[in-house]
Write a protein that holds these residues in place. Structure first.
Motif, PDB file in Angstrom:
ATOM      1  N   LYS A 325       0.836  -1.209   0.000  1.00 57.91           N
ATOM      2  CA  LYS A 325       0.000   0.000   0.000  1.00 57.91           C
ATOM      3  C   LYS A 325       0.866   1.253   0.000  1.00 57.91           C
ATOM      4  N   MET A 326       1.917   1.238   0.792  1.00 52.11           N
ATOM      5  CA  MET A 326       2.804   2.396   0.817  1.00 52.11           C
ATOM      6  C   MET A 326       3.432   2.633  -0.548  1.00 52.11           C
ATOM      7  N   ALA A 327       3.934   1.571  -1.169  1.00 52.01           N
ATOM      8  CA  ALA A 327       4.550   1.705  -2.489  1.00 52.01           C
ATOM      9  C   ALA A 327       3.545   2.199  -3.515  1.00 52.01           C
ATOM     10  N   ASN A 328       2.324   1.676  -3.460  1.00 47.14           N
ATOM     11  CA  ASN A 328       1.311   2.109  -4.421  1.00 47.14           C
ATOM     12  C   ASN A 328       0.977   3.594  -4.235  1.00 47.14           C
ATOM     13  N   ASP A 329       0.780   4.002  -2.998  1.00 48.27           N
ATOM     14  CA  ASP A 329       0.357   5.376  -2.740  1.00 48.27           C
ATOM     15  C   ASP A 329       1.451   6.390  -3.053  1.00 48.27           C
ATOM     16  N   ILE A 330       2.712   6.033  -2.732  1.00 46.46           N
ATOM     17  CA  ILE A 330       3.785   7.009  -2.892  1.00 46.46           C
ATOM     18  C   ILE A 330       4.462   6.904  -4.255  1.00 46.46           C
ATOM     19  N   ILE A 331       4.716   5.662  -4.702  1.00 43.56           N
ATOM     20  CA  ILE A 331       5.458   5.485  -5.961  1.00 43.56           C
ATOM     21  C   ILE A 331       4.512   5.468  -7.155  1.00 43.56           C
ATOM     22  N   PHE A 332       3.567   4.528  -7.150  1.00 42.71           N
ATOM     23  CA  PHE A 332       2.762   4.311  -8.351  1.00 42.71           C
ATOM     24  C   PHE A 332       1.783   5.443  -8.621  1.00 42.71           C
ATOM     25  N   GLU A 333       1.404   6.183  -7.583  1.00 40.02           N
ATOM     26  CA  GLU A 333       0.519   7.323  -7.792  1.00 40.02           C
ATOM     27  C   GLU A 333       1.290   8.630  -7.942  1.00 40.02           C
ATOM     28  N   SER A 334       2.605   8.538  -8.020  1.00 39.87           N
ATOM     29  CA  SER A 334       3.424   9.744  -8.147  1.00 39.87           C
ATOM     30  C   SER A 334       3.287  10.326  -9.553  1.00 39.87           C
ATOM     31  N   PRO A 335       3.529  11.630  -9.712  1.00 36.40           N
ATOM     32  CA  PRO A 335       3.466  12.232 -11.051  1.00 36.40           C
ATOM     33  C   PRO A 335       4.398  11.557 -12.047  1.00 36.40           C
ATOM     34  N   GLN A 336       5.581  11.132 -11.588  1.00 42.99           N
ATOM     35  CA  GLN A 336       6.534  10.503 -12.501  1.00 42.99           C
ATOM     36  C   GLN A 336       5.980   9.209 -13.090  1.00 42.99           C
ATOM     37  N   LEU A 337       5.379   8.374 -12.242  1.00 42.74           N
ATOM     38  CA  LEU A 337       4.813   7.113 -12.732  1.00 42.74           C
ATOM     39  C   LEU A 337       3.534   7.359 -13.517  1.00 42.74           C
ATOM     40  N   GLN A 338       2.770   8.367 -13.138  1.00 39.27           N
ATOM     41  CA  GLN A 338       1.569   8.705 -13.901  1.00 39.27           C
ATOM     42  C   GLN A 338       1.935   9.238 -15.283  1.00 39.27           C
ATOM     43  N   GLN A 339       3.055   9.935 -15.385  1.00 37.51           N
ATOM     44  CA  GLN A 339       3.536  10.371 -16.694  1.00 37.51           C
ATOM     45  C   GLN A 339       3.882   9.174 -17.568  1.00 37.51           C
ATOM     46  N   MET A 340       4.456   8.145 -16.957  1.00 37.44           N
ATOM     47  CA  MET A 340       4.765   6.941 -17.720  1.00 37.44           C
ATOM     48  C   MET A 340       3.478   6.283 -18.221  1.00 37.44           C
ATOM     49  N   GLU A 341       2.440   6.305 -17.390  1.00 34.83           N
ATOM     50  CA  GLU A 341       1.162   5.743 -17.831  1.00 34.83           C
ATOM     51  C   GLU A 341       0.599   6.551 -18.999  1.00 34.83           C
ATOM     52  N   HIS A 342       0.723   7.868 -18.927  1.00 36.23           N
ATOM     53  CA  HIS A 342       0.257   8.705 -20.029  1.00 36.23           C
ATOM     54  C   HIS A 342       1.018   8.364 -21.311  1.00 36.23           C
ATOM     55  N   LYS A 343       2.333   8.182 -21.194  1.00 28.92           N
ATOM     56  CA  LYS A 343       3.131   7.833 -22.359  1.00 28.92           C
ATOM     57  C   LYS A 343       2.740   6.466 -22.896  1.00 28.92           C
ATOM     58  N   ALA A 344       2.534   5.500 -22.005  1.00 30.87           N
ATOM     59  CA  ALA A 344       2.143   4.154 -22.444  1.00 30.87           C
ATOM     60  C   ALA A 344       0.850   4.206 -23.240  1.00 30.87           C
ATOM     61  N   ARG A 345      -0.120   4.954 -22.744  1.00 32.37           N
ATOM     62  CA  ARG A 345      -1.399   5.059 -23.447  1.00 32.37           C
ATOM     63  C   ARG A 345      -1.214   5.680 -24.825  1.00 32.37           C
ATOM     64  N   ARG A 346      -0.451   6.747 -24.895  1.00 31.63           N
ATOM     65  CA  ARG A 346      -0.254   7.427 -26.173  1.00 31.63           C
ATOM     66  C   ARG A 346       0.444   6.504 -27.174  1.00 31.63           C
ATOM     67  N   VAL A 347       1.524   5.878 -26.750  1.00 31.56           N
ATOM     68  CA  VAL A 347       2.291   5.015 -27.649  1.00 31.56           C
ATOM     69  C   VAL A 347       1.450   3.823 -28.112  1.00 31.56           C
ATOM     70  N   LEU A 348       0.800   3.137 -27.181  1.00 36.33           N
ATOM     71  CA  LEU A 348       0.042   1.934 -27.532  1.00 36.33           C
ATOM     72  C   LEU A 348      -1.188   2.267 -28.372  1.00 36.33           C
ATOM     73  N   PHE A 349      -1.890   3.329 -28.043  1.00 38.30           N
ATOM     74  CA  PHE A 349      -3.065   3.703 -28.831  1.00 38.30           C
ATOM     75  C   PHE A 349      -2.670   4.068 -30.264  1.00 38.30           C
ATOM     76  N   ASP A 350      -1.588   4.827 -30.423  1.00 40.21           N
ATOM     77  CA  ASP A 350      -1.177   5.231 -31.768  1.00 40.21           C
ATOM     78  C   ASP A 350      -0.693   4.041 -32.591  1.00 40.21           C
ATOM     79  N   LEU A 351       0.084   3.146 -31.976  1.00 41.35           N
ATOM     80  CA  LEU A 351       0.554   1.973 -32.704  1.00 41.35           C
ATOM     81  C   LEU A 351      -0.608   1.050 -33.054  1.00 41.35           C
TER      82      LEU A 351
END
Length: 422
Positions: A325-351
């Motif tokens: 829970k700590m890792a999810n709340d601090i790491i996975f919900e961080s702006p840096q990891l959310q930016q990676m999710e945004h990039k993943a969506r953009r790359v996968l949707f376009d391909l």
């Protein structure tokens, strides 16, 4: 000495009888996984942080190796400490190692962000699920050629070991986000269960997904132990889990006395520069928290793999959940990891859109943007759903670096290399 825990039913292979050489059937399972290209690709797939961003943190490959080590250690611990195991009646460490090494084969680039995006894209075509994709690789695409050779001809015990979930996509009242098998894998589920009829009561809620072989349970706990502890170590080393962020997080959590002890221990280890040592010792604690317990179900008369279940000490389960829970709340919900999710969506949707336009909804001019073999597999699929699955297989099989380079080749006018199309 013959191991009475397993019988011919457990060793039967999806491709027919397999002749053992100097290795057992389960050792052959493990070796075929280790030598598969999909296994090597795990070295460049995201575990938490984007592959290649740092040199010290875990990838899917090193994570899988750690899970396999924990799984083997649990087998050794149970064999030496837990009734009713005997020198000729024990859970096979080679089999558990194979299951653990294989458990993340189906995960796509960009980690769980990529998995969520592919699931969104594949909802109309039967869904995408990392564990279902692992079974798909083991039975269909590893060592695949164009003359009919498919999968690794794995044993029933191996395939069952990776089946964390047994409920089909269509068996849910609404399209699920995760925790399902593909509808086309019904025959593999039937093979794993030896064509036994599934009792109707198991189709209620999540009861069918809760039915796991003992090897699958060991893999599942080994996975939990590895990432609940090791994600914390990587997070601290990468600077995501600072004392300031941890204390800020803790201020908003309802901490009882037990969780306060874990929090204080974590902070003391960080301050003393001893986090990796302290958490390495916790791996041993999580291993020795395991016990075996007998159980009865519709499969237990047929195989000992369903005659036992793994019982984990409650304190160990709660501690693992605390770190997750700590890792999810601090790491996975961080702006840096959310930016990676945004990039993943953009790359996968376009391909995806480019593949779909050029290989499924083709107009008068088709641009063959994919490797020829992938294009032939898509063309050979007889239905839109089949073509979608082939496109999904290709995307899921790319590493982080491969998918970024492919995206750049197609969409960045300044980028181009004839070596990158593979």
């Amino acid at each position: 000495m013959n191991n009475r825990f397993y019988n011919a039913f457990d060793r039967a292979t999806v491709g027919g009888d397999r002749k053992e050489d100097y290795r057992t059937s389960f050792q052959m399972d493990r070796d075929r996984i280790i030598h598969a290209q999909a296994f090597r690709k795990l070295q460049s797939k995201t575990q938490v942080f984007l592959s290649g961003e740092y040199d010290f943190y875990r990838t899917r490959l090193t994570h899988s190796m750690e899970v396999a080590q924990i799984g083997r250690s649990i087998c050794a611990y149970l064999r030496s400490h837990a009734e009713p195991l005997r020198p000729d009646f024990y859970i096979d460490g080679d089999l558990v190692e194979a299951v653990c090494l294989a458990h993340d084969l189906g995960h796509p680039p960009f980690g769980h962000s990529g998995e969520r995006t592919l699931q969104e894209l594949m909802v109309p075509w039967g869904g995408f699920e990392g564990n279902a994709q692992t079974l798909h690789l083991l039975t269909e695409t590893l060592y695949q050629d164009e003359v009919g050779v498919r999968g690794i001809s794995g044993t029933r015990a191996l395939l069952d070991g990776v089946l964390k979930y047994k409920k089909l996509f269509r068996e849910f009242p609404a399209p699920p986000r995760n925790h399902f098998l593909y509808d086309t894998q019904e025959r593999h589920r039937a093979f794993v269960l030896g064509d036994a009829a599934i009792p109707p009561e198991l189709h209620v809620a999540e009861k069918l997904n809760a039915l796991k072989s003992i090897e699958c349970q060991i893999m599942d706990w080994s996975d939990d132990a590895a990432y609940s502890l090791n994600d914390m170590v990587d997070g601290v080393t990468a600077g995501f889990l600072s004392l300031e962020r941890i204390e800020e997080w803790a201020a908003g959590e309802p901490l009882d006395a037990e969780r306060q002890v874990w929090l204080d221990e974590l902070c003391a280890a960080i301050r003393g520069g001893r986090l990796e040592t302290v958490f390495a010792q916790k791996v041993g604690v999580f291993i020795t928290a395991c016990r075996l317990r007998e159980r009865h179900n519709f499969m237990s008369e047929r195989t000992h793999r369903y005659g036992f279940e793994l019982a984990i000490a409650g304190a160990a389960e709660r501690e693992a959940a605390f770190y997750k829970k700590m890792a999810n709340d601090i790491i996975f919900e961080s702006p840096q990891l959310q930016q990676m999710e945004h990039k993943a969506r953009r790359v996968l949707f376009d391909l995806w859109e480019s593949c779909w336009h050029n290989y499924v909804e083709t107009g008068p001019r088709v641009i063959r943007i994919l490797p020829p073999r992938v294009g032939r597999l898509i063309d050979a699929a007889g239905t839109p759903a089949g073509k979608a699955r082939q496109i999904c297989d290709w995307l899921a099989g790319l590493t982080d670096g491969m998918i970024v380079r492919t995206y750049q080749r197609l969409f960045d006018p300044q980028f181009g290399s004839i070596r990158d199309l593979s």
